[in-house]
Design an enzyme around this catalytic site. Structure first.
Site, short mmCIF file in Angstrom:
data_model
loop_
_atom_site.label_atom_id
_atom_site.label_comp_id
_atom_site.label_asym_id
_atom_site.label_seq_id
_atom_site.Cartn_x
_atom_site.Cartn_y
_atom_site.Cartn_z
N SER A 230 12.01 -1.38 -15.09
CA SER A 230 12.39 -1.98 -13.91
C SER A 230 13.12 -3.13 -13.91
O SER A 230 12.93 -4.03 -14.79
CB SER A 230 10.68 -2.53 -13.15
OG SER A 230 10.75 -3.23 -12.04
N GLN B 69 -0.22 -1.41 9.90
CA GLN B 69 1.13 -1.25 9.30
C GLN B 69 1.27 -0.04 8.42
O GLN B 69 2.51 0.35 8.58
CB GLN B 69 1.19 -2.47 8.43
CG GLN B 69 1.21 -3.89 9.24
CD GLN B 69 1.59 -5.03 8.28
OE1 GLN B 69 1.63 -4.92 7.24
NE2 GLN B 69 1.98 -6.06 9.09
N ARG C 202 4.84 -11.96 6.87
CA ARG C 202 5.02 -12.45 5.55
C ARG C 202 6.00 -13.57 5.45
O ARG C 202 5.86 -14.44 4.64
CB ARG C 202 5.63 -11.39 4.67
CG ARG C 202 4.47 -10.24 4.29
CD ARG C 202 5.31 -9.30 3.31
NE ARG C 202 4.33 -8.12 3.13
CZ ARG C 202 4.32 -7.18 2.28
NH1 ARG C 202 5.73 -6.88 1.75
NH2 ARG C 202 3.55 -6.16 1.91
N PRO D 262 12.02 -1.01 0.90
CA PRO D 262 12.75 0.07 1.74
C PRO D 262 12.78 -0.57 3.08
O PRO D 262 13.96 -0.26 3.95
CB PRO D 262 12.23 1.33 1.76
CG PRO D 262 10.63 1.14 1.59
CD PRO D 262 10.82 -0.21 0.53
N TYR E 72 0.43 -8.27 -9.73
CA TYR E 72 0.15 -8.53 -8.15
C TYR E 72 -1.52 -8.95 -8.07
O TYR E 72 -2.31 -8.43 -8.70
CB TYR E 72 -0.04 -7.01 -7.64
CG TYR E 72 1.37 -6.21 -7.46
CD1 TYR E 72 2.55 -7.12 -7.61
CD2 TYR E 72 1.43 -5.01 -7.22
CE1 TYR E 72 3.85 -6.58 -7.57
CE2 TYR E 72 2.75 -4.24 -7.14
CZ TYR E 72 3.94 -5.28 -7.24
OH TYR E 72 5.18 -4.49 -7.18
N TRP F 163 11.92 0.06 -3.97
CA TRP F 163 10.96 -0.97 -3.33
C TRP F 163 11.46 -1.63 -2.43
O TRP F 163 12.64 -2.02 -2.30
CB TRP F 163 10.05 -1.77 -4.24
CG TRP F 163 10.90 -2.67 -5.33
CD1 TRP F 163 11.43 -2.53 -6.50
CD2 TRP F 163 11.30 -4.09 -4.92
NE1 TRP F 163 12.15 -3.56 -6.88
CE2 TRP F 163 11.96 -4.63 -6.02
CE3 TRP F 163 11.08 -5.03 -3.87
CZ2 TRP F 163 12.41 -5.89 -6.09
CZ3 TRP F 163 11.58 -6.42 -3.82
CH2 TRP F 163 12.23 -6.74 -4.76
N LYS G 114 10.63 -7.43 13.26
CA LYS G 114 9.96 -8.47 13.80
C LYS G 114 10.49 -9.70 13.67
O LYS G 114 9.78 -10.70 14.30
CB LYS G 114 8.65 -8.40 12.75
CG LYS G 114 8.77 -8.69 11.46
CD LYS G 114 7.40 -8.78 10.64
CE LYS G 114 7.01 -7.53 10.53
NZ LYS G 114 5.74 -7.69 9.71
N ASP H 243 1.78 2.68 -6.37
CA ASP H 243 2.43 1.60 -7.18
C ASP H 243 1.92 0.24 -7.47
O ASP H 243 1.53 -0.30 -6.34
CB ASP H 243 3.86 1.51 -6.71
CG ASP H 243 4.84 0.50 -7.66
OD1 ASP H 243 5.45 1.04 -8.64
OD2 ASP H 243 5.19 -0.73 -7.26
#
Length: 312
Positions: free
Chosen positions: A143, A279, A217, A198, A53, A196, A207, A48
């Site tokens: 979307s 990850q 992030r 999830p 991006y 997206w 974390k 995806d």
């Protein structure tokens, strides 16, 4: 990894999809190659991406990896066009740009993001239909649409012989708004959800339970606001429930959160993203577990939109 059809279409995708939002920004080409190889080795097929991006760099990286690293036939390429509005010409030009960066003559799924209120919706529909008719896209999706917007577009496009097969939206234990109208509309029209975030933008991994790690992030200038939306008392209660479930099952909170979304009715694939291969391997662990019914029910209860009110 099992595959699943997207809605009532013939398009089949892996139950976990590989998200590429960090590619070209926090994930370089070498790390991306390692992720792609690990994902495909685990049975994954759905990649995806989007024209925005890494300002297009994510698509360009994919274009260097497929088919040189992974054969084109082994993956399902899905890209979403964002930020160009709903005008037919701009949408098709953006799709052509994506195809050039992806180094392919077609994508398996093309999605358009955002309902353009400044134009007749038929113009966007026309672009989607043209993409299929011209062979640029095998299937189409939408979307970031509300339930009624999805239903409106799906009805028009079905009448034109070009059905919408997928819709993409955020969906997790800390973000269940899709259940209000989007999922019912998708079910009615035979449309599958690509979910997206999830992992609740990383929050459900646990974390952030005791602060914001410097390498997360949440500490990144690009994604701090993206993560911060789910850092609150309601989310914290859900995170603790996920951690408890993971401990009881002998797995990670990440795997529990991902498996919960993956197995929800109407979800065709849960899209996971990672900055590095380690990850990603953690997310792929979700393919090894099945949540017992009592745990699924408990997580549904604690994450219900009404749960916060009831606890006060």
């Amino acid at each position: 990894m099992d595959s699943r059809r997207v809605g009532r279409s013939g398009l089949e995708v892996s139950r976990l999809g590989l998200g590429t939002m960090t590619w070209g920004r926090d994930t370089d080409a070498d790390d991306a190659a390692a992720q792609l190889e690990a994902f495909v080795a685990a049975g994954g097929t759905l990649i995806d991406t989007s024209n925005v991006y890494g300002d297009g760099d994510a698509e360009s990286i994919i274009g260097t990896l497929v088919p040189d690293v992974i054969p084109r036939a082994d993956v399902v390429l899905a890209t979403t066009t964002v930020g160009v509005g709903g005008a037919r010409g701009r949408l098709l030009a953006a799709l052509d740009g994506s195809l050039q960066r992806l180094n392919t003559d077609h994508v398996d799924l093309w999605q358009v993001h955002g309902f353009d209120t400044t134009l007749p919706f038929e113009e966007t529909c026309s672009a989607l239909q043209r993409a299929v008719d011209s062979g640029r896209a095998s299937y189409i999706g939408l979307s970031g649409y509300a339930g009624w917007q999805l239903a409106t577009m799906a009805t028009w496009l079905r009448g034109a012989g070009c059905p919408v097969v997928a819709t993409e939206a955020e969906y997790s234990l800390v973000e269940r708004a899709a259940e209000e109208s989007l999922l019912p509309a998708a079910a009615l029209h035979g449309i599958g959800l690509l979910a997206w975030a999830p992992l609740g933008r990383g929050v459900l991994t646990g974390k952030y339970r005791h602060g914001t790690p410097a390498d997360s992030r949440g500490a990144s200038p690009h994604f701090a606001r993206y993560v911060g939306r789910h850092l609150g008392p309601d989310a914290a209660r859900i995170v603790e429930a996920v951690a408890t479930a993971a401990e009881g099952l002998g797995t990670s909170p990440l795997a529990v959160a991902c498996a919960w979304v993956r197995d929800r009715r109407g979800v065709a694939s849960a899209i996971v993203g990672a900055r590095d291969n380690a990850q990603l391997l953690g997310s792929l662990a979700a393919t090894e577990i099945t949540l017992p019914a009592e745990i699924r029910a408990a997580l549904e209860d604690v994450s219900s939109p009404d749960a916060g009110d009831e606890s006060q």
